[in-house]
Design a protein around this motif. Sequence first.
Motif, mmCIF file in Angstrom:
data_model
loop_
_atom_site.group_PDB
_atom_site.id
_atom_site.type_symbol
_atom_site.label_atom_id
_atom_site.label_comp_id
_atom_site.label_asym_id
_atom_site.label_seq_id
_atom_site.Cartn_x
_atom_site.Cartn_y
_atom_site.Cartn_z
ATOM 1 N N ASN A 99 -3.038 6.426 18.865
ATOM 2 C CA ASN A 99 -2.755 5.039 20.006
ATOM 3 C C ASN A 99 -1.448 5.157 20.582
ATOM 4 O O ASN A 99 -0.867 4.757 21.766
ATOM 5 C CB ASN A 99 -2.866 3.880 19.517
ATOM 6 N N ASP A 100 -0.672 5.781 19.801
ATOM 7 C CA ASP A 100 0.910 5.840 20.208
ATOM 8 C C ASP A 100 1.155 7.252 20.472
ATOM 9 O O ASP A 100 0.875 8.207 19.811
ATOM 10 C CB ASP A 100 1.935 5.422 19.335
ATOM 11 N N ARG A 101 1.814 7.547 21.746
ATOM 12 C CA ARG A 101 2.402 8.821 22.046
ATOM 13 C C ARG A 101 3.781 8.883 21.522
ATOM 14 O O ARG A 101 4.381 8.148 21.333
ATOM 15 C CB ARG A 101 2.239 9.118 23.410
ATOM 16 N N SER A 102 4.170 10.529 21.413
ATOM 17 C CA SER A 102 5.331 10.739 20.868
ATOM 18 C C SER A 102 6.166 10.680 22.081
ATOM 19 O O SER A 102 5.844 10.424 22.970
ATOM 20 C CB SER A 102 5.180 12.195 20.197
ATOM 21 N N TYR A 103 7.623 10.601 21.884
ATOM 22 C CA TYR A 103 8.448 10.396 22.733
ATOM 23 C C TYR A 103 8.320 11.586 23.800
ATOM 24 O O TYR A 103 8.422 11.262 24.975
ATOM 25 C CB TYR A 103 9.859 10.130 22.196
ATOM 26 N N VAL A 104 8.445 12.899 23.320
ATOM 27 C CA VAL A 104 8.253 13.956 23.997
ATOM 28 C C VAL A 104 7.085 14.049 24.747
ATOM 29 O O VAL A 104 7.134 14.467 26.103
ATOM 30 C CB VAL A 104 8.260 15.339 23.002
ATOM 31 N N GLU A 105 5.872 13.627 24.293
ATOM 32 C CA GLU A 105 4.866 13.566 25.368
ATOM 33 C C GLU A 105 4.508 12.694 26.366
ATOM 34 O O GLU A 105 4.460 12.914 27.595
ATOM 35 C CB GLU A 105 3.412 13.108 24.207
ATOM 36 N N VAL B 154 6.927 14.237 29.061
ATOM 37 C CA VAL B 154 6.371 15.312 29.547
ATOM 38 C C VAL B 154 5.351 14.777 30.469
ATOM 39 O O VAL B 154 5.255 14.991 31.702
ATOM 40 C CB VAL B 154 5.771 16.452 28.566
ATOM 41 N N MET B 155 4.722 13.609 30.208
ATOM 42 C CA MET B 155 3.355 13.263 31.098
ATOM 43 C C MET B 155 4.116 12.607 32.290
ATOM 44 O O MET B 155 3.326 12.522 33.264
ATOM 45 C CB MET B 155 2.578 12.332 30.238
ATOM 46 N N ARG B 156 5.137 11.652 32.141
ATOM 47 C CA ARG B 156 5.956 11.240 33.103
ATOM 48 C C ARG B 156 6.229 12.175 34.233
ATOM 49 O O ARG B 156 6.036 12.067 35.306
ATOM 50 C CB ARG B 156 7.042 10.354 32.601
ATOM 51 N N ARG B 157 6.774 13.495 33.588
ATOM 52 C CA ARG B 157 7.300 14.260 34.623
ATOM 53 C C ARG B 157 6.283 15.033 35.385
ATOM 54 O O ARG B 157 6.166 15.336 36.570
ATOM 55 C CB ARG B 157 8.157 15.353 33.778
ATOM 56 N N VAL B 158 4.977 15.149 34.877
ATOM 57 C CA VAL B 158 3.719 15.843 35.127
ATOM 58 C C VAL B 158 3.365 14.811 36.336
ATOM 59 O O VAL B 158 2.997 15.218 37.523
ATOM 60 C CB VAL B 158 2.618 15.994 34.357
ATOM 61 N N ARG B 159 3.150 13.548 36.147
ATOM 62 C CA ARG B 159 2.827 12.470 37.203
ATOM 63 C C ARG B 159 3.773 12.737 38.395
ATOM 64 O O ARG B 159 3.451 12.550 39.438
ATOM 65 C CB ARG B 159 2.778 11.179 36.559
ATOM 66 N N ILE B 160 5.213 12.681 38.085
ATOM 67 C CA ILE B 160 6.033 12.653 39.048
ATOM 68 C C ILE B 160 5.753 13.719 40.107
ATOM 69 O O ILE B 160 5.827 13.816 41.318
ATOM 70 C CB ILE B 160 7.578 12.776 38.559
ATOM 71 N N ILE B 161 5.760 15.041 39.480
ATOM 72 C CA ILE B 161 5.146 16.547 39.948
ATOM 73 C C ILE B 161 4.114 16.289 40.964
ATOM 74 O O ILE B 161 4.071 16.769 42.167
ATOM 75 C CB ILE B 161 5.242 17.604 39.017
ATOM 76 N N ARG B 162 2.992 15.588 40.307
ATOM 77 C CA ARG B 162 1.846 15.545 41.139
ATOM 78 C C ARG B 162 1.993 14.687 42.303
ATOM 79 O O ARG B 162 1.385 14.814 43.450
ATOM 80 C CB ARG B 162 0.645 15.114 40.304
ATOM 81 N N ILE B 163 2.669 13.565 42.119
ATOM 82 C CA ILE B 163 3.052 12.694 43.251
ATOM 83 C C ILE B 163 3.697 13.310 44.489
ATOM 84 O O ILE B 163 3.655 13.281 45.544
ATOM 85 C CB ILE B 163 3.555 11.521 42.694
#
Length: 118
Positions: free
Chosen positions: A6-12, A15-24
């Motif tokens: 249920n909890d994501r690691s800090y690195v994940e 990375v996912m925040r950066r992926v969302r920013i790149i897609r936007i």
Amino acid sequence: MEIERNDRSYVEQVVMRRVRIIRILRLVLSFDVLAMLALVAALWGIGREVWVARVFENAPKDLPDLPRFYVAAFEHTRLIVQALSLVTLVSLIYLARESARGAVRFLRSPLSSPKALP
């Protein structure tokens, strides 16, 4: 045994925040969006410079006379209106081309073929 996380690691999360920013950013900075903004801005500029309703009112009723009327109207407008008209035309052509390419790409994709359906 399947472990649910249920909890994501800090690195994940990073990375996912950066992926969302790149897609936007890819969506916002695409040429399609730029062409749409150019089209809207050009049409707004034309509307500010020209009384468009009067142009349509003054247009001849005969279909064969329309091209000559619009060419003459284009020639006798100010340079800014001519430039905005050309920007509008180029933007429309680009958007139509990209829409047609997208439709062809969709129709050629395996998901849209009848064989792919169960």
